[in-house]
Design an enzyme around this catalytic site. Sequence first.
Site, short mmCIF file in Angstrom:
data_model
loop_
_atom_site.label_atom_id
_atom_site.label_comp_id
_atom_site.label_asym_id
_atom_site.label_seq_id
_atom_site.Cartn_x
_atom_site.Cartn_y
_atom_site.Cartn_z
N TYR A 143 0.46 -1.49 0.15
CA TYR A 143 -0.35 0.54 0.01
C TYR A 143 1.09 1.88 0.15
O TYR A 143 0.69 2.67 -0.71
CB TYR A 143 -0.71 0.09 0.97
CG TYR A 143 -2.38 -0.83 0.95
CD1 TYR A 143 -2.52 -2.14 0.78
CD2 TYR A 143 -3.03 -0.27 0.94
CE1 TYR A 143 -3.73 -2.69 0.90
CE2 TYR A 143 -4.34 -0.75 1.43
CZ TYR A 143 -4.22 -2.07 0.99
OH TYR A 143 -6.04 -2.99 0.38
N LYS A 194 3.44 -14.99 1.87
CA LYS A 194 3.61 -15.95 1.04
C LYS A 194 5.47 -16.43 1.04
O LYS A 194 6.05 -15.56 -0.18
CB LYS A 194 3.17 -15.82 -0.26
CG LYS A 194 1.68 -16.02 -0.70
CD LYS A 194 1.14 -15.39 -1.54
CE LYS A 194 1.63 -16.79 -2.92
NZ LYS A 194 1.72 -17.89 -3.16
N ASP A 227 -2.17 -17.93 1.00
CA ASP A 227 -3.45 -18.19 -0.26
C ASP A 227 -3.95 -19.36 0.11
O ASP A 227 -5.63 -19.61 0.27
CB ASP A 227 -3.09 -18.67 -1.58
CG ASP A 227 -1.70 -19.94 -2.13
OD1 ASP A 227 -0.97 -19.78 -0.69
OD2 ASP A 227 -1.44 -20.03 -2.88
N ASP A 251 -6.36 -7.03 3.62
CA ASP A 251 -7.35 -6.69 3.50
C ASP A 251 -8.02 -7.32 2.81
O ASP A 251 -9.43 -7.69 2.57
CB ASP A 251 -6.60 -5.25 2.39
CG ASP A 251 -7.93 -4.84 1.42
OD1 ASP A 251 -8.74 -4.32 2.41
OD2 ASP A 251 -8.32 -4.77 0.42
N ASP A 255 -12.61 -9.33 4.41
CA ASP A 255 -14.00 -8.83 3.09
C ASP A 255 -14.13 -11.03 3.63
O ASP A 255 -15.32 -11.11 3.71
CB ASP A 255 -13.11 -8.84 2.34
CG ASP A 255 -13.43 -6.82 2.56
OD1 ASP A 255 -13.00 -6.23 3.02
OD2 ASP A 255 -13.84 -7.19 1.01
C1 IPM Z 1 -10.77 -0.96 3.94
C2 IPM Z 1 -10.48 -1.19 2.35
C3 IPM Z 1 -9.08 0.03 2.17
C4 IPM Z 1 -8.13 -0.68 2.40
C5 IPM Z 1 -9.44 1.42 1.22
C6 IPM Z 1 -10.84 2.06 1.70
C7 IPM Z 1 -8.26 2.22 1.20
O1 IPM Z 1 -10.26 -1.53 1.46
O2 IPM Z 1 -10.43 -0.41 4.85
O3 IPM Z 1 -10.82 -2.64 4.05
O4 IPM Z 1 -8.28 -1.70 0.97
O5 IPM Z 1 -7.46 -0.54 3.47
MN MN Z 2 -10.95 -3.66 2.91
#
Ligand code: IPM
Ligand code: MN
Length: 369
Positions: A143, A194, A227, A251, A255
Amino acid sequence: MSTTHKLTLLPGDGIGPEAMVEVKKVIAWLESNTDLAFDLTDDDIGGTAYERYGVPLADETLEACRNSDAIIMGSVGGPQWDSVDYDKRPEAGLLRLRKELDLFANLRPALVFDALVEASTLKPEIVKGLDILIVRELTSGVYFGEPRGIEDLGNGQKRGINTQSYTTEEIRRVGKVAFELARKRGNKVHSCEKANVMESGKLWREVITELHAAYYPDVELHHMYADNCAMQLLRNPAQFDVIVTDNLFGDILSDEASMLTGSLGMLPSASLGAPGIPGLYEPVHGSAPDIAGQGKANPLATILSFSMALRYSLNASAQADLLEAAVKSVLEKGIRTPDIMAEGCTEVSTGAMGDALIDELSSALQKAA
Ligand code: IPM
Ligand code: MN
Ligand code: NAD
């Protein structure tokens, strides 16, 4: 004697402001019914800040954040800013806030409430009772690594470049957070990278191994390729207690973990730095442009993020317990926003979910009296 907690509220874009309205209901309730007092400052981040200040995080806003006890954020982003330069995009505001305050440890708990077992796309027996904590490194990795950019190769071709980079200390400090938290939970850490293909992953594994041997030999440690971790989260998520991983893998894996809990609308997070630095509390989900402005957003991820602020920044764990118990009761009563709706339950709007939570808090207080 009660102290007044200074909060900066950054509703942001899309469903962020809708969720923040519900957080404010909770704050107002706490002020009226407990000894907590708050001093609230509203400010802009993301696309709304870009429209107002020309940048997604103004210096004044950053200063206000620095001077608060905790920062509560909604979400940033939206298709209307897709063509804005990278450094001015809504997401850049959030990245700057994390980086400037050096909030390197992002705690993302994925907790499956019993009442929501059926809301997950996975089988109930796989997700029941799950309690996983993802510790995501938040201020380094791909990032932020340099060089980055898009260069013109001059032959009609371009090259997009990002750099994955981690130093020993960056890995060590987030590793420490993971081991310390594991000791207060299931005493197990899965460290994910990884190392088979990336030097940064090889170093990550070395540093975590050394840290573990030197200070945390009592904690069970497993190394896992990221992975494989993605696959294991679906195959047998109950094997995990704490997962520590880098910025990008964290990240993605968080999710994924949200779907164990039923919805992205349920996952809170806390971004923490050095002692004395205000924590940033934000849901894991984004601005959900597809449902923004329709009263469909689940406000619980943002409300539970506020609850993490009570616990980690405001020394108010009793009130956090109260709030989390109220969330649990509301879900047990079958009150659901559309994302977690199930047969036999009552579908409600964002605002009605917040109201139901307030009713629950009040009746819990009456019962206790
Ligand atoms: C998160 C989001 C952020 C990230 C974006 C919006 C910068 O996806 O907080 O999970 O990728 O960290
Ligand atoms: Mn995110
Ligand atoms: P998203 O998280 O906004 O939405 C993904 C899906 O989940 C959508 O279908 C959405 O409707 C649903 N969803 C998310 N939160 C929900 C909630 N509280 N209640 C009900 N449903 C919910 O991800 P995206 O669509 O990939 O991204 C949209 C924008 O948000 C992008 O600009 C992205 O960069 C940004 N984003 C911001 C953050 C953040 O502010 N921390 C996090 C992720 C994405």
